[in-house]
Enzyme design. Sequence first.
Site, short mmCIF file in Angstrom:
data_model
loop_
_atom_site.label_atom_id
_atom_site.label_comp_id
_atom_site.label_asym_id
_atom_site.label_seq_id
_atom_site.Cartn_x
_atom_site.Cartn_y
_atom_site.Cartn_z
N ASP A 13 0.99 -1.22 -0.05
CA ASP A 13 0.14 0.02 0.20
C ASP A 13 0.70 1.50 -0.13
O ASP A 13 1.79 1.07 0.35
CB ASP A 13 -0.91 -0.31 1.36
CG ASP A 13 -1.29 1.60 0.79
OD1 ASP A 13 -2.71 1.63 0.80
OD2 ASP A 13 -1.74 2.04 2.51
N ASP A 175 -1.73 -0.82 5.85
CA ASP A 175 -2.08 -1.07 7.29
C ASP A 175 -3.45 -0.39 7.74
O ASP A 175 -3.53 0.69 8.56
CB ASP A 175 -1.06 0.80 7.22
CG ASP A 175 -1.77 2.11 6.46
OD1 ASP A 175 -2.79 1.81 5.29
OD2 ASP A 175 -2.02 3.18 7.35
#
Length: 238
Positions: A13, A175
């Site tokens: 990400d 996350d």
Amino acid sequence: MTADFADLLVIFDLDGTLVDTAPDLLGALNHVLAEEGLPPVALDEVRHMMGHGAAALLAHGHLAAGRTWHAQDQSHCVERLIGHYRENIAVESGLFPGAAAVLYELERRGARFAICTNKPTHLARLLLTELGIAARFAAIVGSDLGQPRKPDPRHLLHTIESVAHHAGPTVMIGDSLNDVEAARGCGIPCIAMRFGYLDRPVEELGADAIVESYDRLIDAIVELLGDMNVSGATMGIA
């Protein structure tokens, strides 16, 4: 002995995982709020919202100042925020501590890596270009109009399929719940970074592993994929 990662694909990400983009996103938000005659917001107010998009940030800024967030204002404000952000995308943004060393070590051992982000693709590519690392990624797949985005696993699957000739193990680094659910939908493990832009305790994400910092990431990858010919490693980062 260090592990051979020649068949490994590591998908990151972007915001809150690989790059700390919050300072420049906050700058763009406060720029638009100032144009609207509204007071700025502090980073600790909105850090957990950095992965929720421009409209969510602007809504918070308006509501925090006691101003109604009118639907007719949203599109114009979002365009202005994105425009300012585009022009200032890497003023204060940078890789999280230790990330550069991990990218180097993954490359040294033969792994490839890619980006799967809900940030628009053109902004993701611009950011990584400004940081001087775009060419190191086998694929950069962001959110595009009309296309699935995380937590839809098709977004992550498209990222994997965009990496030519990949047939080995894959791991997702993220996350957020979006990252974990997309990985779960693709049947691949996900490691959550505790320092990210979390909107809930990291333990509630359901990730396969949690790491405190990049210093522990390669060890975590080895532990997760140890039964896939990726075993016996030590960190080995200079």
